[in-house]
Design an enzyme around this catalytic site. Structure first.
Site, PDB file in Angstrom:
ATOM      1  N   ASP A 104       0.811  -1.349   0.052  1.00  0.00           N
ATOM      2  CA  ASP A 104       0.120  -0.239  -0.117  1.00  0.00           C
ATOM      3  C   ASP A 104       0.891   1.330  -0.065  1.00  0.00           C
ATOM      4  O   ASP A 104       0.591   2.135   0.739  1.00  0.00           O
ATOM      5  CB  ASP A 104      -0.932   0.028   1.156  1.00  0.00           C
ATOM      6  N   ASP A 160      -4.616  -0.824  -1.728  1.00  0.00           N
ATOM      7  CA  ASP A 160      -6.122  -0.675  -1.095  1.00  0.00           C
ATOM      8  C   ASP A 160      -6.944  -0.112  -2.464  1.00  0.00           C
ATOM      9  O   ASP A 160      -6.416   1.211  -3.176  1.00  0.00           O
ATOM     10  CB  ASP A 160      -5.540   0.311  -0.029  1.00  0.00           C
ATOM     11  N   HIS A 166     -10.776   0.838  -2.923  1.00  0.00           N
ATOM     12  CA  HIS A 166     -12.032   0.848  -2.308  1.00  0.00           C
ATOM     13  C   HIS A 166     -13.096   1.252  -3.107  1.00  0.00           C
ATOM     14  O   HIS A 166     -12.768   2.580  -3.899  1.00  0.00           O
ATOM     15  CB  HIS A 166     -11.973   1.772  -0.864  1.00  0.00           C
ATOM     16  N   SER A 220     -15.491   0.599   5.355  1.00  0.00           N
ATOM     17  CA  SER A 220     -14.410   1.316   6.558  1.00  0.00           C
ATOM     18  C   SER A 220     -14.476   2.771   6.350  1.00  0.00           C
ATOM     19  O   SER A 220     -13.839   3.326   7.145  1.00  0.00           O
ATOM     20  CB  SER A 220     -12.900   0.946   6.150  1.00  0.00           C
ATOM     21  N   HIS A 240     -10.616   6.873   1.550  1.00  0.00           N
ATOM     22  CA  HIS A 240      -9.257   6.966   1.013  1.00  0.00           C
ATOM     23  C   HIS A 240      -9.048   5.882  -0.110  1.00  0.00           C
ATOM     24  O   HIS A 240      -9.895   4.912   0.032  1.00  0.00           O
ATOM     25  CB  HIS A 240      -8.288   6.382   2.099  1.00  0.00           C
ATOM     26  N   LYS A 267      -6.974  -4.913  -3.295  1.00  0.00           N
ATOM     27  CA  LYS A 267      -7.760  -5.687  -2.121  1.00  0.00           C
ATOM     28  C   LYS A 267      -8.721  -4.595  -1.603  1.00  0.00           C
ATOM     29  O   LYS A 267      -8.662  -3.270  -1.783  1.00  0.00           O
ATOM     30  CB  LYS A 267      -6.784  -5.994  -0.838  1.00  0.00           C
ATOM     31  N   GLU A 286     -13.982  -5.154   4.673  1.00  0.00           N
ATOM     32  CA  GLU A 286     -12.420  -4.626   5.034  1.00  0.00           C
ATOM     33  C   GLU A 286     -11.702  -5.817   4.633  1.00  0.00           C
ATOM     34  O   GLU A 286     -11.888  -6.928   4.892  1.00  0.00           O
ATOM     35  CB  GLU A 286     -12.632  -4.148   6.445  1.00  0.00           C
ATOM     36  N   ALA A 330       0.425   0.430   6.130  1.00  0.00           N
ATOM     37  CA  ALA A 330       0.848   1.089   7.459  1.00  0.00           C
ATOM     38  C   ALA A 330       1.321   0.079   8.445  1.00  0.00           C
ATOM     39  O   ALA A 330       0.500  -1.142   8.228  1.00  0.00           O
ATOM     40  CB  ALA A 330      -0.178   1.871   8.053  1.00  0.00           C
ATOM     41  N   CYS A 375      -2.124  -2.681   7.554  1.00  0.00           N
ATOM     42  CA  CYS A 375      -2.085  -3.431   5.987  1.00  0.00           C
ATOM     43  C   CYS A 375      -0.608  -4.515   6.380  1.00  0.00           C
ATOM     44  O   CYS A 375      -0.652  -5.499   5.908  1.00  0.00           O
ATOM     45  CB  CYS A 375      -2.387  -2.947   5.155  1.00  0.00           C
TER      46      CYS A 375
HETATM   47  C1  VGL Z   1      -4.762   0.762   5.633  1.00  0.00           C
HETATM   48  C2  VGL Z   1      -6.365   1.716   7.133  1.00  0.00           C
HETATM   49  C3  VGL Z   1      -7.330   1.581   5.943  1.00  0.00           C
HETATM   50  C4  VGL Z   1      -3.367   0.338   5.355  1.00  0.00           C
HETATM   51  C5  VGL Z   1      -5.836   0.717   4.799  1.00  0.00           C
HETATM   52  O1  VGL Z   1      -3.140   0.138   3.970  1.00  0.00           O
HETATM   53  O2  VGL Z   1      -2.752   0.144   6.559  1.00  0.00           O
HETATM   54  N1  VGL Z   1      -5.194   1.274   6.796  1.00  0.00           N
HETATM   55  N2  VGL Z   1      -6.947   0.871   4.996  1.00  0.00           N
HETATM   56 ZN    ZN Z   2      -8.286   1.024   3.295  1.00  0.00          ZN
END
Ligand code: VGL
Ligand code: ZN
Length: 192
Positions: A14, A56, A58, A64, A75, A98, A105, A140, A144
């Site tokens: 990500d 990521d 969405h 989420s 995001h 994903k 989620e 992060a 993830c």
């Molecule tokens: C993530 C919060 C929401 C990540 C993804 O990539 O860590 N964190 N979606």
């Molecule tokens: Zn996300």
């Protein structure tokens, strides 16, 4: 450098604009993982070893998002600039998207699909490639990266966590450090 060998795969988690400073869910110093990961990407490419980039991805009505009852600001909405990889990231490998189902989620790359929504799951794809060990970095640490590392160990992969190449959201102070300890306890090898 590292002892990179046949059976290794690099998983870049990500590294997207929305997780970098200025993004919708900007992680402090998130962009600082880019040069660290780029040098590893080059090592893997030079050795013809696989690199997978999780993304990521969405829909606008994703569960989420705060407006849909989740905990995050919108995001990484499909097709937006925020969902793109950081412009300086060298993208040379497979993409594993994903979180593309509205009602689910998906922090872990192991919930993603290689190439297209009905492509192979990451676990299957890695096993078909003969991958035994994955190197993991990206964003992060406490979401993830953590979920991907713990799933990888569950799936039977050895995991090397690139501690210079990760950054945490730290919703609560210390979340990132806690996640690193948890991944180490689960069996991930930590390296700089
Ligand atoms: C993530 C919060 C929401 C990540 C993804 O990539 O860590 N964190 N979606
Ligand atoms: Zn996300």
């Amino acid at each position: 450098m590292f002892d990179i060998r046949k059976g290794d795969c690099l998983v870049v988690v990500d590294v997207q604009n929305d997780f970098c400073p200025g993004g919708a869910l900007g992680v402090a110093e998130g962009d600082q993982v880019v040069p660290v990961l780029n040098s590893l990407i080059k090592e893997f490419n030079d050795r013809d070893l696989p690199v997978v980039y999780t993304q990521d991805w969405h829909p606008q009505d994703h569960v989420s998002f705060v407006e849909n009852g989740g905990i995050w600001p919108p995001h990484c909405v499909q097709g937006t600039k925020g969902a793109n990889f950081h412009p300086d990231l060298v993208v040379s490998g497979e993409i594993c998207r994903k979180g593309f189902l509205s009602d689910r989620e998906a922090y872990s790359g192991f919930d993603g699909r290689i190439g297209e929504p009905d492509g192979p799951a990451l676990d299957q794809w890695l096993k078909e490639k003969g991958v035994k060990r994955i190197y993991v970095g990206g964003l992060a640490t406490d979401y993830c990266v953590r979920a991907t590392v713990l799933d990888a160990i569950q799936c039977g992969f050895e995991v090397v966590l690139l501690t210079n190449g990760i950054r945490a959201v730290d919703v609560n102070e210390g979340d990132g450090d806690k996640a690193i300890a948890e991944m180490a306890d689960a069996g991930a090898l930590l390296i700089k």
